[in-house]
Design a protein around this motif. Structure first.
Motif, PDB file in Angstrom:
ATOM      1  N   ARG A 288       0.828  -1.220   0.000  1.00 35.45           N
ATOM      2  CA  ARG A 288       0.000   0.000   0.000  1.00 35.45           C
ATOM      3  C   ARG A 288       0.864   1.272   0.000  1.00 35.45           C
ATOM      4  N   MET A 289       1.829   1.322  -0.900  1.00 39.21           N
ATOM      5  CA  MET A 289       2.746   2.474  -0.949  1.00 39.21           C
ATOM      6  C   MET A 289       2.034   3.777  -1.289  1.00 39.21           C
ATOM      7  N   SER A 290       0.887   3.689  -1.935  1.00 40.65           N
ATOM      8  CA  SER A 290       0.170   4.909  -2.294  1.00 40.65           C
ATOM      9  C   SER A 290      -0.253   5.706  -1.062  1.00 40.65           C
ATOM     10  N   ARG A 291      -0.323   5.058   0.090  1.00 44.86           N
ATOM     11  CA  ARG A 291      -0.680   5.768   1.327  1.00 44.86           C
ATOM     12  C   ARG A 291       0.452   6.666   1.826  1.00 44.86           C
ATOM     13  N   GLN A 292       1.647   6.451   1.329  1.00 46.80           N
ATOM     14  CA  GLN A 292       2.847   7.193   1.742  1.00 46.80           C
ATOM     15  C   GLN A 292       3.079   7.098   3.247  1.00 46.80           C
ATOM     16  N   ARG A 293       2.942   5.902   3.781  1.00 42.29           N
ATOM     17  CA  ARG A 293       3.166   5.646   5.211  1.00 42.29           C
ATOM     18  C   ARG A 293       4.334   4.686   5.382  1.00 42.29           C
ATOM     19  N   TYR A 294       5.422   4.975   4.705  1.00 40.76           N
ATOM     20  CA  TYR A 294       6.594   4.102   4.742  1.00 40.76           C
ATOM     21  C   TYR A 294       7.827   4.827   5.284  1.00 40.76           C
ATOM     22  N   TYR A 295       7.603   5.804   6.159  1.00 40.01           N
ATOM     23  CA  TYR A 295       8.681   6.570   6.776  1.00 40.01           C
ATOM     24  C   TYR A 295       8.860   6.146   8.224  1.00 40.01           C
ATOM     25  N   GLY A 296      10.083   6.287   8.702  1.00 40.12           N
ATOM     26  CA  GLY A 296      10.335   5.977  10.090  1.00 40.12           C
ATOM     27  C   GLY A 296      11.673   6.519  10.549  1.00 40.12           C
ATOM     28  N   HIS A 297      11.919   6.360  11.828  1.00 36.52           N
ATOM     29  CA  HIS A 297      13.215   6.716  12.414  1.00 36.52           C
ATOM     30  C   HIS A 297      14.274   5.839  11.744  1.00 36.52           C
ATOM     31  N   PRO A 298      15.471   6.353  11.486  1.00 35.79           N
ATOM     32  CA  PRO A 298      16.508   5.538  10.844  1.00 35.79           C
ATOM     33  C   PRO A 298      16.763   4.197  11.551  1.00 35.79           C
ATOM     34  N   GLU A 299      16.615   4.153  12.870  1.00 33.62           N
ATOM     35  CA  GLU A 299      16.810   2.880  13.579  1.00 33.62           C
ATOM     36  C   GLU A 299      15.708   1.883  13.227  1.00 33.62           C
ATOM     37  N   LEU A 300      14.477   2.340  13.025  1.00 35.51           N
ATOM     38  CA  LEU A 300      13.402   1.458  12.591  1.00 35.51           C
ATOM     39  C   LEU A 300      13.668   0.956  11.175  1.00 35.51           C
ATOM     40  N   ILE A 301      14.117   1.843  10.298  1.00 33.52           N
ATOM     41  CA  ILE A 301      14.426   1.456   8.917  1.00 33.52           C
ATOM     42  C   ILE A 301      15.496   0.368   8.911  1.00 33.52           C
ATOM     43  N   ASP A 302      16.571   0.580   9.662  1.00 30.69           N
ATOM     44  CA  ASP A 302      17.645  -0.426   9.736  1.00 30.69           C
ATOM     45  C   ASP A 302      17.130  -1.745  10.307  1.00 30.69           C
ATOM     46  N   TYR A 303      16.280  -1.654  11.330  1.00 30.74           N
ATOM     47  CA  TYR A 303      15.732  -2.862  11.946  1.00 30.74           C
ATOM     48  C   TYR A 303      14.909  -3.653  10.933  1.00 30.74           C
ATOM     49  N   LEU A 304      14.041  -2.975  10.187  1.00 33.80           N
ATOM     50  CA  LEU A 304      13.177  -3.666   9.227  1.00 33.80           C
ATOM     51  C   LEU A 304      13.982  -4.284   8.087  1.00 33.80           C
ATOM     52  N   LYS A 305      15.022  -3.600   7.631  1.00 27.01           N
ATOM     53  CA  LYS A 305      15.889  -4.178   6.595  1.00 27.01           C
ATOM     54  C   LYS A 305      16.580  -5.437   7.126  1.00 27.01           C
ATOM     55  N   GLY A 306      17.086  -5.382   8.354  1.00 31.97           N
ATOM     56  CA  GLY A 306      17.727  -6.544   8.969  1.00 31.97           C
ATOM     57  C   GLY A 306      16.741  -7.678   9.188  1.00 31.97           C
ATOM     58  N   PHE A 307      15.523  -7.336   9.601  1.00 31.12           N
ATOM     59  CA  PHE A 307      14.475  -8.331   9.791  1.00 31.12           C
ATOM     60  C   PHE A 307      14.183  -9.032   8.468  1.00 31.12           C
ATOM     61  N   GLY A 308      14.079  -8.273   7.396  1.00 35.95           N
ATOM     62  CA  GLY A 308      13.841  -8.855   6.079  1.00 35.95           C
ATOM     63  C   GLY A 308      14.943  -9.827   5.684  1.00 35.95           C
TER      64      GLY A 308
END
Length: 149
Positions: free
Chosen positions: A74-94
């Protein structure tokens, strides 16, 4: 007064007291629409300000739409932003999901570019520290660990 309300609900009977009608969602707060129309993150160092349900973020980063072991939905919602630590965590989780052969983690709502209230869907997700995550395995059936019946 509370007792009177409980008595009235009890006397109303099961059909009226436990009505299964869905309530219409409240219209979005006027300020939530303004937050959703912001085009990019606030400049400056990453800082979550306020609380999960009443706050904002500076220095947010966007999670790329696809990466190893995850996909933003659902990228059209533009709700894919976060604190850099959350971004790093989600990439590592993936990466861990992919390494374990669990398919693709689906990343739903995170936060808006500058956080703040959303026009629908969440009271939280305002300071760049929450994410909705679903692991939908394409290689295993969840709960299928027992032998055949």
């Amino acid at each position: 007064m509370v007792a009177a309300g409980l008595v009235a609900a009890a006397l109303a009977g099961p059909a009226e007291a436990g009505s299964s009608k869905k309530k219409k969602p409240a219209p979005p707060a006027p300020n939530s629409i303004a937050w959703s129309q912001v085009s990019g993150p606030a400049l400056g160092p990453a800082q979550s300000i306020g609380g999960y349900a009443a706050g904002c973020i500076t220095g947010a980063q966007a999670l790329p739409g696809e990466g190893t072991g995850y996909q933003v939905i659902r990228m059209s919602r533009q709700r894919y932003y976060g604190h850099p630590e959350l971004i790093d965590y989600l990439k590592g989780f993936g990466r861990k999901v992919a390494a374990a052969g669990l398919g693709t983690a689906l990343i739903g709502d995170m936060g808006q570019a500058r956080g703040g209230p959303m026009s629908f869907g969440h009271a939280s997700h305002q300071i760049g520290l929450d994410a909705d995550v679903c692991c939908a395995s394409t290689t295993r059936r969840w709960g299928a660990t027992r032998g055949k019946a």
